[in-house]
Design an enzyme around this catalytic site. Sequence first.
Site, short mmCIF file in Angstrom:
data_model
loop_
_atom_site.label_atom_id
_atom_site.label_comp_id
_atom_site.label_asym_id
_atom_site.label_seq_id
_atom_site.Cartn_x
_atom_site.Cartn_y
_atom_site.Cartn_z
N GLU A 39 0.84 -1.21 0.00
CA GLU A 39 0.00 0.00 0.00
C GLU A 39 0.87 1.25 0.00
OE1 GLU A 39 -0.62 -2.61 1.97
OE2 GLU A 39 -2.38 -3.27 0.80
N GLU A 40 1.94 1.22 0.84
CA GLU A 40 2.83 2.37 0.93
C GLU A 40 3.52 2.58 -0.43
OE1 GLU A 40 3.15 4.61 2.93
OE2 GLU A 40 5.09 5.53 2.58
N TYR A 41 3.94 1.48 -1.04
CA TYR A 41 4.59 1.57 -2.35
C TYR A 41 3.62 2.20 -3.35
CZ TYR A 41 6.92 0.43 -6.68
OH TYR A 41 7.51 0.54 -7.91
N SER A 75 24.95 -21.64 -27.35
CA SER A 75 24.27 -22.57 -26.44
C SER A 75 25.36 -23.37 -25.72
CB SER A 75 23.31 -23.46 -27.20
OG SER A 75 24.03 -24.21 -28.13
N GLU A 134 26.93 -22.48 -11.31
CA GLU A 134 25.65 -21.82 -11.04
C GLU A 134 24.52 -22.79 -11.40
OE1 GLU A 134 25.82 -18.83 -14.01
OE2 GLU A 134 27.68 -18.01 -13.19
N LYS A 174 21.31 -23.96 -13.46
CA LYS A 174 20.88 -23.65 -14.82
C LYS A 174 19.39 -23.29 -14.75
CE LYS A 174 21.04 -25.57 -19.45
NZ LYS A 174 19.64 -25.40 -19.81
N ASP A 186 15.74 -22.59 -16.20
CA ASP A 186 15.02 -23.10 -17.35
C ASP A 186 14.01 -22.05 -17.82
OD1 ASP A 186 14.65 -24.97 -19.21
OD2 ASP A 186 13.39 -26.30 -18.01
N TYR A 240 23.66 -13.97 -16.00
CA TYR A 240 24.80 -14.87 -15.84
C TYR A 240 25.90 -14.67 -16.87
CZ TYR A 240 21.77 -17.16 -19.22
OH TYR A 240 20.95 -17.40 -20.30
N LYS A 290 23.43 -31.85 -16.70
CA LYS A 290 21.97 -32.04 -16.62
C LYS A 290 21.64 -33.01 -15.50
CE LYS A 290 20.05 -29.74 -20.02
NZ LYS A 290 19.19 -30.30 -20.93
N CYS A 333 -22.27 -32.95 -14.08
CA CYS A 333 -21.22 -32.53 -13.15
C CYS A 333 -20.98 -33.61 -12.09
CB CYS A 333 -21.64 -31.22 -12.48
SG CYS A 333 -20.58 -30.75 -11.12
N CYS A 366 -22.43 -31.90 -8.56
CA CYS A 366 -23.84 -31.57 -8.31
C CYS A 366 -24.80 -32.23 -9.29
CB CYS A 366 -24.04 -30.06 -8.32
SG CYS A 366 -23.93 -29.35 -9.98
N CYS A 399 -19.60 -26.97 -15.77
CA CYS A 399 -20.85 -27.34 -15.11
C CYS A 399 -21.70 -26.07 -15.03
CB CYS A 399 -20.55 -27.84 -13.70
SG CYS A 399 -21.92 -27.65 -12.55
N CYS A 445 -23.88 -25.31 -7.53
CA CYS A 445 -22.94 -26.43 -7.42
C CYS A 445 -22.02 -26.18 -6.22
CB CYS A 445 -22.13 -26.54 -8.70
SG CYS A 445 -20.82 -27.75 -8.61
S1 IVH Z 1 25.89 -19.39 -19.44
C1 IVH Z 1 27.83 -19.69 -23.83
N1 IVH Z 1 24.58 -19.75 -17.22
O1 IVH Z 1 21.05 -22.45 -20.80
C2 IVH Z 1 26.53 -19.78 -23.19
N2 IVH Z 1 23.45 -20.22 -19.27
O2 IVH Z 1 21.29 -24.74 -22.53
C3 IVH Z 1 26.63 -19.19 -21.83
N3 IVH Z 1 21.12 -20.91 -19.00
O3 IVH Z 1 21.71 -20.64 -23.73
C4 IVH Z 1 25.42 -19.46 -21.08
N4 IVH Z 1 21.08 -20.80 -16.81
O4 IVH Z 1 20.00 -19.68 -22.02
C5 IVH Z 1 24.52 -19.83 -18.57
N5 IVH Z 1 23.52 -19.99 -15.18
C6 IVH Z 1 23.48 -20.06 -16.50
C7 IVH Z 1 22.32 -20.45 -17.19
C8 IVH Z 1 22.35 -20.53 -18.59
C9 IVH Z 1 20.37 -21.08 -17.90
C10 IVH Z 1 20.64 -21.17 -20.38
C11 IVH Z 1 21.15 -20.22 -21.43
C12 IVH Z 1 21.87 -21.10 -22.42
C13 IVH Z 1 21.18 -22.40 -22.20
C14 IVH Z 1 21.99 -23.55 -22.72
#
Ligand code: IVH
Length: 681
Positions: free
Chosen positions: A38-40, A85, A117, A119, A121, A230, A318, A412, A415, A430, A435
């Site tokens: 609210e304040e925000y 990638s 780090e 990953k 998704d 990242y 993975k 349904c 009901c 339904c 219901c």
């Molecule tokens: S580094 C050279 N760090 O995973 C590519 N990618 O499957 C450097 N992704 O295309 C990417 N978390 O979209 C990096 N901590 C992370 C990530 C990450 C998710 C994604 C990114 C990449 C895809 C590859």
Amino acid sequence: MTDKIPDTIKNEIEKLVQELNDHCYRYYVLDSPLVSDEEYDRMYFHLKHLEEKHHYVLPDSPTQRVGAPPLEKFEKVKHTEPMLSLDNAFTQENLVEFDKRIKKILKSDQDIEYTVEPKYDGLAIELTYRRGLLYKASTRGDGYQGEEVTRNIRTIKSVPIKISDDGNMSDEIDIRGEVYMDIRDFEQLNKDREEKGEPVFANPRNAAAGSVRQLDSSITASRKLHLACYGIGSVKGFEFKTQGEFMQWLKKARFPVPTVIETVTGIKQVIQVIREIEENRKGYSFETDGSVVKVNSFDLQKQLGMKTREPRWAIAYKFTAHQGITKILDIQGSVGRTGVITPFAVFAPVKIGGVTVSRSTLHNWDEIERKDIHIGDTVIVERAGDVIPHVLAVIKDKRTGKEKCFPVPEHCPVCGAKVVREVGEVAARCIGLNCPAQVQEKIFHFASRGALDIEGLGEKTVELLFSQGLVHNFVDLFRLRKEALLNLPRFAEKSAQNLIDAIEKSKHTTLARFLYALGILHIGEYASRLLAKNFGKLGDLYHVKPEELLQIRQAGEKTAHTVSEFFNDEKNLNALDELQKLGVQITNPDFQGKEEGRKPFDGLTFVITGILPKPRNEIEEMIRRLGGHTASSVSKKTDYVLVGEDPGSKAGQAKNLHVKTLAYDELLEMIAQYRGKDRLF
Ligand code: IVH
């Protein structure tokens, strides 16, 4: 015009922008807010009021995150450095081989420093900052060329519009990260979509990608998206020696970064950190299917170089997917608050990744048909993101011929009322008005967080109050007395008082929340806010006609129809009057007021091409503030094409279609004429 603004006002606006950005950062990045919502909101609307009154809007103002007219298509953006990638590792051995390969290329037997780090998704995004301001955001696309999604990305509150750094901001930097959706928000989004009869997203990744790739940025704004940064692309004027140092800078510059960033030495330690991430991932709010390992030193990264599409200096480990095989014992339907019947599968219990799974939603009948799911089928079940189990596929070889299909029920399951499935709709509904499943769900929804937020009124309590005859609808909630609660099994003095207090507190609400709480078909949080923006008070919606609702730009036929139907039903209006008599007070901070006079660019469409003296998004914003609309391609409907240096083909198209062209100075001149010679910028 800026010259005429008193310094006190300028200072107040600058201070508010800074404070609101600080609060945003604390809320969306650090997850530790200092002020209430609210304040925000109060500060935000005060800023908005000042900005509009004095026509002084800073580029990093939080008001600049929302709303932009829909695009006709996405512009293409070439990445200065390709967005690569990653190669995958599935076993520890794969990681050891990766480490060996690196040492071999570097001709080194020393342990290598790596960062690890989680990953994320989601959808990979590149953010380009020029002189410290977000200038462009683009998707990965094919790695070399993506789509421009700047206006959509700006709506994500954790994305800094301005880099918070004391250093030299005169340069350009490309920051890469993943836009993702938290598992809970994904589930809620799907629940809402299911109720509205819209197709659901298969997983949080698709939901995030679908939300970013929207031509209408207000849809992106309505989705709860996050960012984890990242990586670095092209960079001018900044010097980083290692990934670790860069990540520290990102953090300091207030970018959201992955929950874990560990710098370790040697592949053994890498494996250890990956194990920890795998163990902890159940507690993460987001879905992660692995960990990313990168050589820490940027120098070594350069020496290692890349293969065709992947760098040699990084790899994605993975995690094993959590899958199990089981049999569908039954398919049943559950009834939601709008009557939508959602089919779900009952399995022979199966352990997947340490958790016993015995049911999963099947979303809708289209999904059942698409996956060809029958009662008695043997299926592969996956627990995506460790939380939501879903049927991945049917193992058709295991069919015996005794499997049965599960058609849309005629009645349904709760009901017994008729079930209808309108032409073109995915959902079966339904139509039973009383219901019990719908009524309970409606009350539960009325009290839920985004609605009236009555703490302690969860599904179980609603069920209890309903079954004991204490509440038959949400109006009854405000008639509840503590004495009556004390007679119920699960209530003691304190819990009864808490619930009464929470109900009392919920009586002060906003129109947007209240409209959402009513649970009108097709009216989710976004549509409720849209209505609140356009209607000053609840009474203004009474007896509203669909035509009036269709005046709202983003309102579609369906919304107009259901809202009008709801507010033309005398029983509903009586219930709303009753609620107000019982003390419900509704304020409307979202109301944007009716148009006061015309704005200079009302109804005009502009297309911009070429390089202009101001960043394109600032010019677009200026046009919008003056009532205009910007489009990405030239058509007969375009009123003006604003032509900068080095224009693209649009200048030629304007000529062919006899559309007027304007230089930037001419645009300013136009504004000045309207504004009585005042300059806006
Ligand atoms: S580094 C050279 N760090 O995973 C590519 N990618 O499957 C450097 N992704 O295309 C990417 N978390 O979209 C990096 N901590 C992370 C990530 C990450 C998710 C994604 C990114 C990449 C895809 C590859």
